[in-house]
Design a protein around this motif. Structure first.
Motif, PDB file in Angstrom:
ATOM      1  N   VAL A 131     -11.819  -5.536 -15.187  1.00  0.00           N
ATOM      2  CA  VAL A 131     -11.202  -4.300 -15.663  1.00  0.00           C
ATOM      3  C   VAL A 131      -9.802  -4.628 -16.158  1.00  0.00           C
ATOM      4  N   SER A 132      -9.549  -4.325 -17.422  1.00  0.00           N
ATOM      5  CA  SER A 132      -8.275  -4.705 -18.035  1.00  0.00           C
ATOM      6  C   SER A 132      -7.107  -3.861 -17.559  1.00  0.00           C
ATOM      7  N   ASN A 133      -7.367  -2.618 -17.139  1.00  0.00           N
ATOM      8  CA  ASN A 133      -6.296  -1.703 -16.724  1.00  0.00           C
ATOM      9  C   ASN A 133      -6.385  -1.359 -15.244  1.00  0.00           C
ATOM     10  N   TYR A 134      -6.783  -2.344 -14.428  1.00  0.00           N
ATOM     11  CA  TYR A 134      -6.985  -2.072 -12.999  1.00  0.00           C
ATOM     12  C   TYR A 134      -5.720  -1.543 -12.314  1.00  0.00           C
ATOM     13  N   ALA A 135      -4.543  -1.921 -12.818  1.00  0.00           N
ATOM     14  CA  ALA A 135      -3.300  -1.440 -12.202  1.00  0.00           C
ATOM     15  C   ALA A 135      -3.164   0.074 -12.322  1.00  0.00           C
ATOM     16  N   ASP A 136      -3.777   0.639 -13.374  1.00  0.00           N
ATOM     17  CA  ASP A 136      -3.682   2.078 -13.606  1.00  0.00           C
ATOM     18  C   ASP A 136      -4.860   2.851 -13.037  1.00  0.00           C
ATOM     19  N   CYS A 137      -5.986   2.162 -12.789  1.00  0.00           N
ATOM     20  CA  CYS A 137      -7.182   2.905 -12.370  1.00  0.00           C
ATOM     21  C   CYS A 137      -7.784   2.414 -11.074  1.00  0.00           C
ATOM     22  N   GLY A 138      -7.321   1.276 -10.557  1.00  0.00           N
ATOM     23  CA  GLY A 138      -7.939   0.680  -9.377  1.00  0.00           C
ATOM     24  C   GLY A 138      -7.523   1.326  -8.068  1.00  0.00           C
ATOM     25  N   ARG A 139      -8.238   0.961  -7.025  1.00  0.00           N
ATOM     26  CA  ARG A 139      -7.951   1.477  -5.689  1.00  0.00           C
ATOM     27  C   ARG A 139      -6.613   0.927  -5.192  1.00  0.00           C
ATOM     28  N   ILE A 140      -5.775   1.802  -4.662  1.00  0.00           N
ATOM     29  CA  ILE A 140      -4.491   1.388  -4.115  1.00  0.00           C
ATOM     30  C   ILE A 140      -4.705   0.829  -2.711  1.00  0.00           C
ATOM     31  N   LEU A 141      -4.241  -0.390  -2.479  1.00  0.00           N
ATOM     32  CA  LEU A 141      -4.383  -1.024  -1.181  1.00  0.00           C
ATOM     33  C   LEU A 141      -3.294  -0.510  -0.248  1.00  0.00           C
ATOM     34  N   PRO A 142      -3.679   0.086   0.877  1.00  0.00           N
ATOM     35  CA  PRO A 142      -2.682   0.649   1.792  1.00  0.00           C
ATOM     36  C   PRO A 142      -1.658  -0.378   2.267  1.00  0.00           C
ATOM     37  N   ALA A 143      -2.067  -1.610   2.441  1.00  0.00           N
ATOM     38  CA  ALA A 143      -1.173  -2.628   2.996  1.00  0.00           C
ATOM     39  C   ALA A 143      -0.037  -2.992   2.052  1.00  0.00           C
ATOM     40  N   GLY A 153       0.408  -1.126  -1.309  1.00  0.00           N
ATOM     41  CA  GLY A 153       0.737  -0.086  -2.267  1.00  0.00           C
ATOM     42  C   GLY A 153       0.422  -0.464  -3.697  1.00  0.00           C
ATOM     43  N   THR A 154      -0.280  -1.570  -3.887  1.00  0.00           N
ATOM     44  CA  THR A 154      -0.649  -2.032  -5.224  1.00  0.00           C
ATOM     45  C   THR A 154      -2.149  -1.865  -5.447  1.00  0.00           C
ATOM     46  N   ALA A 155      -2.546  -1.862  -6.720  1.00  0.00           N
ATOM     47  CA  ALA A 155      -3.959  -1.700  -7.059  1.00  0.00           C
ATOM     48  C   ALA A 155      -4.679  -3.041  -6.997  1.00  0.00           C
TER      49      ALA A 155
END
Length: 223
Positions: free
Chosen positions: A82-94, A96-98
């Motif tokens: 996925v090219s735009n995973y930073a904008d659409c991916g699951r946020i990792l609780p540990a 705060g990033t996708a």
């Protein structure tokens, strides 16, 4: 041979032993995505879906030269990210990033000559979709590759090749050289993954006359 992921990822759990950089980072058991993660771990594709009508067809061609013997296993794979995973991916609780989103889809390779294999794959194989309520995820091909093994035995050497999208777009074939002595296996290392070298002079002098090669070519198919 295939690995699918629709979750946060870190470097590869060997991408079914040979495609680079896509290991799953397991979701917590209480996660609403746990069922999808378990499906991925079992070889499924989790939340990801295939495009029901892909149109951008390409052909993966493997050409062997001076092969030391037959190969019972010749498997191809196309890797998508996925090219735009930073904008659409699951946020990792540990953190705060996708998390990165990736999928590897098999490419069936058929033998068309004594030393040649061909298989079709699609640039638009994956279905763009919203997975985590953060916008539509857009898939893009990263590259295609293959794994060859003398027999079905997992102790045999896995001869690996992978051509990335940039090289594919440039129309540049990839030739990698491998020591013939690594076939069918290396006694000290079960299931050794041999990536080969593009430059045969990278090997010791005594090995340079005892190499075989795999050339990977990608060509667009007419619609």
């Amino acid at each position: 041979m295939q690995e699918h992921a629709l979750s946060a990822t870190t470097p590869s759990r060997s991408a079914r032993y040979w495609v680079p950089a896509t290991l799953l980072l397991a979701l917590a058991a209480c996660s609403p995505y746990a069922d999808a993660e378990r499906d991925v771990a079992a070889g499924g594709r989790g939340l990801a879906k295939l495009n029901p009508a892909p149109k951008q067809a390409y052909e993966l061609v493997l050409t062997l030269k001076d092969a030391p013997g037959p190969f019972a296993i010749v498997e191809g794979v196309a890797q998508y990210d996925v090219s735009n995973y930073a904008d659409c991916g699951r946020i990792l609780p540990a953190t705060g990033t996708a998390g990165r989103i990736t999928s590897q889809e098999p490419v069936e390779l058929r033998k068309v000559g004594e030393n040649e294999y061909r298989g079709t794959f699609y640039l638009d194989r994956m279905q763009d979709e919203e997975y985590y309520g953060r916008g539509t995820c857009h898939w893009a091909l990263t590259g295609v590759g293959a794994m060859l093994r003398a027999t079905t035995g997992e102790a045999d050497t896995r001869f690996l090749t992978f051509i990335n999208k940039e090289r594919m777009n440039a129309g540049n074939p990839l030739t990698r050289f491998y020591p013939r002595a690594d076939y069918p296996q290396i006694d000290e290392i079960n299931g050794y993954g041999a990536s080969g070298e593009e430059d045969p002079s990278s090997y010791r002098t005594d090995l340079r006359d005892a190499l075989f090669s795999i050339t990977t070519t990608v060509q667009k198919l007419a619609p």
